[in-house]
Design an enzyme around this catalytic site. Sequence first.
Site, mmCIF file in Angstrom:
data_model
loop_
_atom_site.group_PDB
_atom_site.id
_atom_site.type_symbol
_atom_site.label_atom_id
_atom_site.label_comp_id
_atom_site.label_asym_id
_atom_site.label_seq_id
_atom_site.Cartn_x
_atom_site.Cartn_y
_atom_site.Cartn_z
ATOM 1 N N GLY A 7 8.414 0.548 13.011
ATOM 2 C CA GLY A 7 7.073 0.864 12.377
ATOM 3 C C GLY A 7 6.045 1.057 13.227
ATOM 4 N N GLY A 9 5.156 3.495 14.882
ATOM 5 C CA GLY A 9 4.226 4.734 14.990
ATOM 6 C C GLY A 9 3.010 4.723 13.989
ATOM 7 N NE ARG A 86 1.604 -8.357 -6.261
ATOM 8 C CZ ARG A 86 2.565 -9.208 -6.244
ATOM 9 N NH1 ARG A 86 3.048 -9.496 -7.466
ATOM 10 N NH2 ARG A 86 2.930 -9.998 -5.279
ATOM 11 C CG ASP A 148 -4.517 -13.805 4.046
ATOM 12 O OD1 ASP A 148 -4.973 -12.336 3.596
ATOM 13 O OD2 ASP A 148 -3.186 -13.940 4.277
ATOM 14 N NE ARG A 151 -7.873 -8.913 6.744
ATOM 15 C CZ ARG A 151 -7.048 -8.340 6.298
ATOM 16 N NH1 ARG A 151 -6.347 -9.062 5.148
ATOM 17 N NH2 ARG A 151 -6.745 -7.121 6.516
ATOM 18 C CG HIS A 175 -0.509 -11.791 3.047
ATOM 19 N ND1 HIS A 175 -1.866 -11.871 3.512
ATOM 20 C CD2 HIS A 175 -0.245 -10.278 2.987
ATOM 21 C CE1 HIS A 175 -2.117 -10.653 3.709
ATOM 22 N NE2 HIS A 175 -1.275 -9.638 3.326
#
Length: 311
Positions: A7, A9, A86, A148, A151, A175
């Site tokens: 991933g 890119g 979800r 988290d 942050r 998470h």
Amino acid sequence: MKVSIIGGGGLVGSCAAYALQCGGLANEIALLDVNEELAVGHALDLQHGSPSVANQKFAGGGYEHIPSSDVICITAGLRRKPDESRLDLINRNTDLFMQILRDVKAAGPKPSAIVLVVSNPVDILTYVAAQTLDLPVGQVIGLGTQLDTIRFCSLIAEQLGAPPAQTKALILGEHGESMVPIWSSATIAGLPLEKYPGWNPSLAGELFTRTRGSGAEVISRKGGAGFAVGIAIRDCIDAIILDNDVVLPISSVQNGCYGVRDVALSVPTVLGRTGVQATMEIDLWPKEVQGIRASGTALRKTLDTVLQRIR
């Protein structure tokens, strides 16, 4: 040590590659993506900056890089569609993730390779990867609540005008919605949080609410998180490369820590070259322990649904 980013890119993958470049520890970074031209372009862009940073090699491409990789970081994932539940998003991402795992297995990773899952829902997918890949369970980890946590620390520091690098506080558990703020061990410059000038317990709820909503806030403002998650990924990979037994709140399959078993979530984890070295049951307030256990219960319900789909 070679790091391959599946991933690479995308926003998260490319930001992780740039963070690793700036850290200067990985000597080879490969960006793998379904859009190989984009991955090769990112690799070329990074290569152009290498003379001013470190002696590193960069490449873009596909799964041909897996057999020579020491760390395989999976960042590929799908974004939520309007009005999508979800669980529907989890199912779509799980389908994509299972194909990635099949491709990784087919490519033949090293027996010593560490797999770092970043794709969401990270705890669910970390468990799935640990069960699917032919690697020791401790070699499959998830980014978990490391993002988290940084942050959380940044917002506490901002609120109190404190130095961010000296602000230490943890988020544990999932998470996601059931994440648990650990106020009991929070410090700034070595001082307990309640002793730091300007701290008021009434700030706790506001700071945690903003932390839990930080991902959505960034998405609403710029379309997706990249820089901070790239740094969080680098924190984990640097700990693996340096093999210095750093303790990080990362996700792994639990076997009794805080009474949680057979589910992947984040607890204080000693991380080194061979992956999870140990998990640590640091002293917590009873309500914090209860929160971690509740997080495990919530994740298990989702996991049971996902496992029925993929088995």
